[in-house]
Design an enzyme around this catalytic site. Structure first.
Site, PDB file in Angstrom:
ATOM      1  N   ARG A   1      -4.581   3.068  -0.462  1.00 58.12           N
ATOM      2  CA  ARG A   1      -5.303   2.744  -1.702  1.00 58.12           C
ATOM      3  C   ARG A   1      -4.639   1.584  -2.435  1.00 58.12           C
ATOM      4  O   ARG A   1      -5.304   0.637  -2.863  1.00 58.12           O
ATOM      5  CB  ARG A   1      -5.354   3.989  -2.591  1.00 58.12           C
ATOM      6  CG  ARG A   1      -6.061   3.786  -3.915  1.00 58.12           C
ATOM      7  CD  ARG A   1      -6.027   5.085  -4.711  1.00 58.12           C
ATOM      8  NE  ARG A   1      -6.401   4.889  -6.084  1.00 58.12           N
ATOM      9  CZ  ARG A   1      -6.237   5.793  -7.038  1.00 58.12           C
ATOM     10  NH1 ARG A   1      -5.710   6.972  -6.735  1.00 58.12           N
ATOM     11  NH2 ARG A   1      -6.598   5.550  -8.285  1.00 58.12           N
ATOM     12  N   TYR A   2      -3.305   1.638  -2.564  1.00 57.63           N
ATOM     13  CA  TYR A   2      -2.585   0.552  -3.230  1.00 57.63           C
ATOM     14  C   TYR A   2      -2.744  -0.760  -2.461  1.00 57.63           C
ATOM     15  O   TYR A   2      -2.913  -1.827  -3.052  1.00 57.63           O
ATOM     16  CB  TYR A   2      -1.092   0.880  -3.350  1.00 57.63           C
ATOM     17  CG  TYR A   2      -0.740   1.970  -4.332  1.00 57.63           C
ATOM     18  CD1 TYR A   2      -1.710   2.628  -5.082  1.00 57.63           C
ATOM     19  CD2 TYR A   2       0.584   2.357  -4.509  1.00 57.63           C
ATOM     20  CE1 TYR A   2      -1.372   3.632  -5.970  1.00 57.63           C
ATOM     21  CE2 TYR A   2       0.933   3.364  -5.403  1.00 57.63           C
ATOM     22  CZ  TYR A   2      -0.053   4.002  -6.122  1.00 57.63           C
ATOM     23  OH  TYR A   2       0.294   4.992  -6.999  1.00 57.63           O
TER      24      TYR A   2
ATOM     25  N   ARG B   1     -12.397   3.183  -1.324  1.00 59.77           N
ATOM     26  CA  ARG B   1     -11.987   1.788  -1.440  1.00 59.77           C
ATOM     27  C   ARG B   1     -12.018   1.139  -0.064  1.00 59.77           C
ATOM     28  O   ARG B   1     -11.593   1.728   0.929  1.00 59.77           O
ATOM     29  CB  ARG B   1     -10.561   1.696  -1.985  1.00 59.77           C
ATOM     30  CG  ARG B   1     -10.421   2.090  -3.435  1.00 59.77           C
ATOM     31  CD  ARG B   1     -10.695   0.918  -4.358  1.00 59.77           C
ATOM     32  NE  ARG B   1     -10.310   1.256  -5.717  1.00 59.77           N
ATOM     33  CZ  ARG B   1     -11.063   1.891  -6.596  1.00 59.77           C
ATOM     34  NH1 ARG B   1     -12.275   2.284  -6.243  1.00 59.77           N
ATOM     35  NH2 ARG B   1     -10.639   2.145  -7.823  1.00 59.77           N
TER      36      ARG B   1
ATOM     37  N   ARG C   1       6.148  -7.792   4.755  1.00 61.55           N
ATOM     38  CA  ARG C   1       7.611  -7.815   4.641  1.00 61.55           C
ATOM     39  C   ARG C   1       8.207  -6.805   5.615  1.00 61.55           C
ATOM     40  O   ARG C   1       7.958  -5.614   5.520  1.00 61.55           O
ATOM     41  CB  ARG C   1       8.079  -7.506   3.216  1.00 61.55           C
ATOM     42  CG  ARG C   1       9.611  -7.561   3.096  1.00 61.55           C
ATOM     43  CD  ARG C   1      10.110  -7.710   1.673  1.00 61.55           C
ATOM     44  NE  ARG C   1       9.871  -6.535   0.853  1.00 61.55           N
ATOM     45  CZ  ARG C   1      10.375  -6.354  -0.367  1.00 61.55           C
ATOM     46  NH1 ARG C   1      11.136  -7.302  -0.909  1.00 61.55           N
ATOM     47  NH2 ARG C   1      10.107  -5.265  -1.063  1.00 61.55           N
TER      48      ARG C   1
ATOM     49  N   GLU D   1      18.292 -13.070  -1.974  1.00 61.00           N
ATOM     50  CA  GLU D   1      18.677 -11.919  -2.792  1.00 61.00           C
ATOM     51  C   GLU D   1      20.074 -11.400  -2.458  1.00 61.00           C
ATOM     52  O   GLU D   1      20.448 -10.317  -2.894  1.00 61.00           O
ATOM     53  CB  GLU D   1      17.640 -10.798  -2.648  1.00 61.00           C
ATOM     54  CG  GLU D   1      17.405 -10.345  -1.224  1.00 61.00           C
ATOM     55  CD  GLU D   1      16.228  -9.388  -1.081  1.00 61.00           C
ATOM     56  OE1 GLU D   1      15.665  -8.962  -2.103  1.00 61.00           O
ATOM     57  OE2 GLU D   1      15.875  -9.069   0.063  1.00 61.00           O
TER      58      GLU D   1
ATOM     59  N   GLY E   1      15.401 -12.608  -6.208  1.00 53.28           N
ATOM     60  CA  GLY E   1      15.222 -11.193  -6.534  1.00 53.28           C
ATOM     61  C   GLY E   1      16.409 -10.724  -7.350  1.00 53.28           C
ATOM     62  O   GLY E   1      17.469 -10.398  -6.806  1.00 53.28           O
TER      63      GLY E   1
ATOM     64  N   LEU F   1      17.285  -8.058  -8.940  1.00 54.77           N
ATOM     65  CA  LEU F   1      17.885  -6.722  -8.829  1.00 54.77           C
ATOM     66  C   LEU F   1      18.775  -6.593  -7.597  1.00 54.77           C
ATOM     67  O   LEU F   1      19.944  -6.211  -7.694  1.00 54.77           O
ATOM     68  CB  LEU F   1      16.782  -5.667  -8.841  1.00 54.77           C
ATOM     69  CG  LEU F   1      16.051  -5.603 -10.192  1.00 54.77           C
ATOM     70  CD1 LEU F   1      14.705  -4.925 -10.045  1.00 54.77           C
ATOM     71  CD2 LEU F   1      16.899  -4.892 -11.234  1.00 54.77           C
TER      72      LEU F   1
ATOM     73  N   PRO G   1       3.450  -6.357 -10.922  1.00 60.66           N
ATOM     74  CA  PRO G   1       3.448  -4.979 -10.429  1.00 60.66           C
ATOM     75  C   PRO G   1       2.083  -4.341 -10.235  1.00 60.66           C
ATOM     76  O   PRO G   1       2.008  -3.203  -9.765  1.00 60.66           O
ATOM     77  CB  PRO G   1       4.215  -4.241 -11.538  1.00 60.66           C
ATOM     78  CG  PRO G   1       3.860  -4.984 -12.778  1.00 60.66           C
ATOM     79  CD  PRO G   1       3.713  -6.423 -12.371  1.00 60.66           C
TER      80      PRO G   1
ATOM     81  N   ASP H   1      12.114   0.489  -7.164  1.00 67.68           N
ATOM     82  CA  ASP H   1      12.174   0.557  -5.703  1.00 67.68           C
ATOM     83  C   ASP H   1      13.654   0.559  -5.318  1.00 67.68           C
ATOM     84  O   ASP H   1      14.514   0.771  -6.166  1.00 67.68           O
ATOM     85  CB  ASP H   1      11.360  -0.560  -5.032  1.00 67.68           C
ATOM     86  CG  ASP H   1      11.964  -1.948  -5.224  1.00 67.68           C
ATOM     87  OD1 ASP H   1      13.042  -2.063  -5.848  1.00 67.68           O
ATOM     88  OD2 ASP H   1      11.368  -2.924  -4.742  1.00 67.68           O
TER      89      ASP H   1
END
Length: 727
Positions: free
Chosen positions: A124-125, A312, A339, A431, A456, A458, A540, A630
């Site tokens: 769905r996402y 969907r 990815r 990153e 990135g 984080l 997001p 994440d």
């Protein structure tokens, strides 16, 4: 219990064999024996080198740890710099690097716009993200805090006309700013029509006006006298004015405008990595099945919302008539990247003859590329890449040697799949500290296939802390964003990309806005990423993509990049500034607040990862602000706590007490989730709680501070526990 079959000298999970041979291979023109023979060759050739690169990471880290232990106190920068050069951590900077990547789609090379990242194992996402190429501005504004809820403009169960008026006012202000008329305003429009190949707008006064820049009108749907859609173009992005007199919103609008729709997420990264929890054959096959569904256009998702079953599927392309009468279409979906995982983890899905797990990154590269061949052969309902390329993001690489290894892997995959050299394009995540410091050398290793570099914050901060773990206690986590190394890192990334010829050929990306409910704050702040030279940045949600698209209309990215193109600054010295706390005289309250915030975020994320297999979710922080979490956010929080523990800012007992207390808070925040298992009821038996504690207490031992080894092991432990309970 996983079942395996012998394929040559490999042991392959039956679930993967079934998927490959029955779903992925048919239609590619590749025989199964040839495919498995190629897989075996790649693993045999490249697995030893993969291991060697990981051993080198550990060797370098141990050497850096020892240097800091020997050189206590303020860091002598000259000695530190020389030391890093001696051990090969700092590589020679290549003088001239120009990328030559060919066959790059316009969404990457020509257009600037938002980029979504979404867990591909959530159908769905994934579909929502792919379909976020176009987004309703009215919906994005109405449903977000960009429009204040003051003065009777609350979001209510039914439509609030007062709020709707504010939405329409904002949207038409956007039209006036982006597509100004020669006279009057879109607020005054009562009719849109096409006359003599031009857009003609009739105002309340009866006066007829046109666009100041008539070339902005590029198409329409419906008839010239009564169009249903007006298509406009600005800064390479399309905008639709949708007209429908029968629609509830259109009915009350002077010009019968029912919505303004923005071209939004030009690209989406379908993620197999940090936002995904995939630890065994069942999980990995689910990831690959959804990627196959996206590549073939067949992926569907059915779910229940407000008691109704909804479905969907991927959107069709959008058709228009050009002003000259010719018909054309625009993509209905984002251009999709995939990815893969990095070089670190191994997977039990394939084992060697001796039972050793193979590198997961090698498996991801092979299988996701095989699946993408369906798009190259146009086997699907839609086309992803019109230029015949496959776009793979490769994360968490340390230095140019590891990037070169990824390039060799891609070469070998192209060979076994019968693809032309450099069909597989690479996005290099900047990153890790060793990549940031040697970015130009990294780009040189993939100059014929690179299409993307991205910062990135984080993960990069997690590596910053872990690399210099022995140097001393770090500043507070919230202060990292204003630290000098971070600013230099962001500027260095843009400078390297532009110096190496990325403009007009590849993406220079910036990081995620992690607060999906705070869209007004995003609108105030995220435009600075474009001012800094990025031509894409992470968002997001589809709503965030539509709102962030406005920034690309406000800022002309190519012009900004042109002004920055001559930046030859070497940012190494600033990037090497370790964010150590100059003073550690924090109050007990400050220290406890830092611990509480980190512990709550760690527990809130880990409990869903380990016990529900959810790799990316909105996790309320200590102030109940929902944050997108994440593994990258987990890495920085766990490493920060481990650093303060290592240097005596906090004690082991204090960490444990804090975790126990915050477990109750997280339990309360998840009380409405029927699938949730409370941790605080039995901390010793809670696999999630023990995983979270281990991430901190053994944080200094984790490779580069990564969380995957503990998460994977604990997730498998929990799965086995559930299986026993069901017997």
């Amino acid at each position: 219990m996983e079942t395996y079959e012998h394929v040559g000298n490999l042991q392959v999970a039956t679930k993967l064999i079934t998927f490959i041979e029955q779903r992925a291979l048919p239609g590619t023109g590749i025989k199964k024996d040839d495919f498995w023979s190629g897989v075996q060759q790649i693993i045999t050739e490249l697995m030893p080198e993969n291991k060697m690169l990981l051993a080198k990471r550990e060797e370098i880290q141990a050497t850096i740890d020892a240097w800091h232990q020997k050189n206590k106190g303020p860091i002598d920068f000259s000695a530190y710099h020389s030391f890093l050069e001696e051990i090969g951590y700092l590589e020679p900077i290549p003088e001239h690097v120009t990328i030559t990547t060919e066959n790059v789609d316009d969404e990457i090379a020509a257009q600037a716009g938002p980029q979504l990242v979404v867990p591909v194992n959530n159908a769905r996402y994934a579909i929502n993200a792919a379909n976020a190429r176009w987004g309703s501005l009215y919906d994005a504004l109405y449903g977000s805090n960009v429009i204040s809820e003051e003065d009777g403009c609350e979001k209510t169960g039914t439509y609030n006309p007062k709020r709707g008026t504010k939405v329409i006012q904002f949207a038409k202000d956007f039209l006036d700013h982006t597509f100004p008329l020669t006279s009057g305003s879109h607020h005054e429009a009562i009719n849109y029509a096409i006359m003599d190949k031009q857009l003609v707008v009739t105002l309340e006064s009866g006066k007829m006006t046109r666009l100041k820049d008539e070339t902005q009108f590029v198409g329409y749907q419906g008839s010239q006298g009564d169009p249903s859609v007006i298509l406009l173009l600005h800064h390479g992005l399309h905008v639709e004015i949708q007209i429908d007199a029968r629609h509830p919103i259109g009915k009350s609008d002077r010009a019968k405008v029912k919505d303004i729709v923005l071209e939004s997420a030009l690209t989406t990264i379908m993620d197999c990595e940090d936002s995904v929890a995939a630890v065994d054959a069942e999980d990995k096959v689910a990831v690959y099945q959804n990627w196959l569904g996206l590549m073939k256009g067949t992926l569907e998702a059915t779910f229940t919302k407000e008691g109704k079953t909804k479905k969907r599927k991927l959107n069709e392309d959008r058709s228009y008539t050009a002003p000259n009468g010719e018909t054309f279409s625009l993509p209905g979906r984002s251009l999709m990247f995939v990815r893969n995982v990095g070089h670190l983890m191994t997977t039990p899905v394939i084992r060697t003859q001796s039972g050793e797990e193979v590198p997961e990154g090698i498996l991801d590269g092979i299988v996701t590329s095989l699946i993408a061949k369906h798009d190259l052969l146009q086997n699907g309902t839609f086309r992803n890449s019109k230029k015949g390329s496959v776009y793979i993001v490769k994360p968490k690489m340390h230095g140019s040697e590891e990037v070169a290894f990824a390039n060799r892997l891609f070469n070998r995959i192209e060979d076994i799949l019968g693809l032309e050299r450099h069909t597989l394009k690479i996005g290099v995540m900047d990153e890790e500290r060793r990549t940031s410091l040697n970015l130009k050398a990294c780009i040189e290793k993939v100059k014929e296939r690179v299409v993307f570099i991205n910062t990135g914050f984080l993960d990069r901060t997690g590596d910053e802390i872990h690399t210099s773990m022995e140097a001393g206690p770090m500043i507070r986590k919230g202060d990292m964003k204003s630290s000098s190394w971070l600013s230099a890192y962001e500027r260095s990334n843009v400078a390297a990309g532009l110096t190496c010829g990325f403009q007009g050929r590849a993406q220079i990306g910036k990081g995620m806005w992690a607060m999906p409910d705070l869209m007004n704050e995003m609108m105030e702040q995220k435009g600075t990423q474009l001012e800094a030279g990025a031509n894409t940045a992470w968002v997001p949600s589809p709503t965030a993509a539509t709102l962030h698209a406005i920034h690309y209309h406000r800022h002309h990215v190519p012009a900004i990049q042109k002004t920055l193109a001559d930046d030859q600054t070497c940012y190494r010295k600033e990037i090497l500034e370790i964010p150590l706390a100059g003073s550690t005289d924090w109050t007990n309250e400050d220290i406890q607040a830092e611990l509480n915030n980190n512990a709550q975020g760690i527990l809130g994320y880990v409990v869903r990862w380990v016990e529900q297999g959810i790799g990316c979710s909105k996790v309320p922080d200590i102030h109940n602000t929902a944050l997108m979490e994440d593994r990258a956010t987990l890495r920085i929080s766990s490493q920060h706590m481990a650093n303060w523990l290592r240097h005596g800012i906090v004690s082991k007992e204090q960490v444990i007490r804090t975790m126990e207390r915050m477990a109750k808070v997280v339990d309360e925040q998840n009380a409405g989730d029927p699938a949730y298992r409370p941790m605080a009821d039995n901390l010793e038996q809670s696999v999630a709680f023990q995983a979270a504690l281990e991430l901190v207490l053994k944080g200094t031992e984790q490779p580069s501070g990564y969380t995957e080894p503990i998460l994977h092991r604990r997730r498998l432990e929990f799965k086995q526990k559930i299986a026993k309970e069901l017997v």
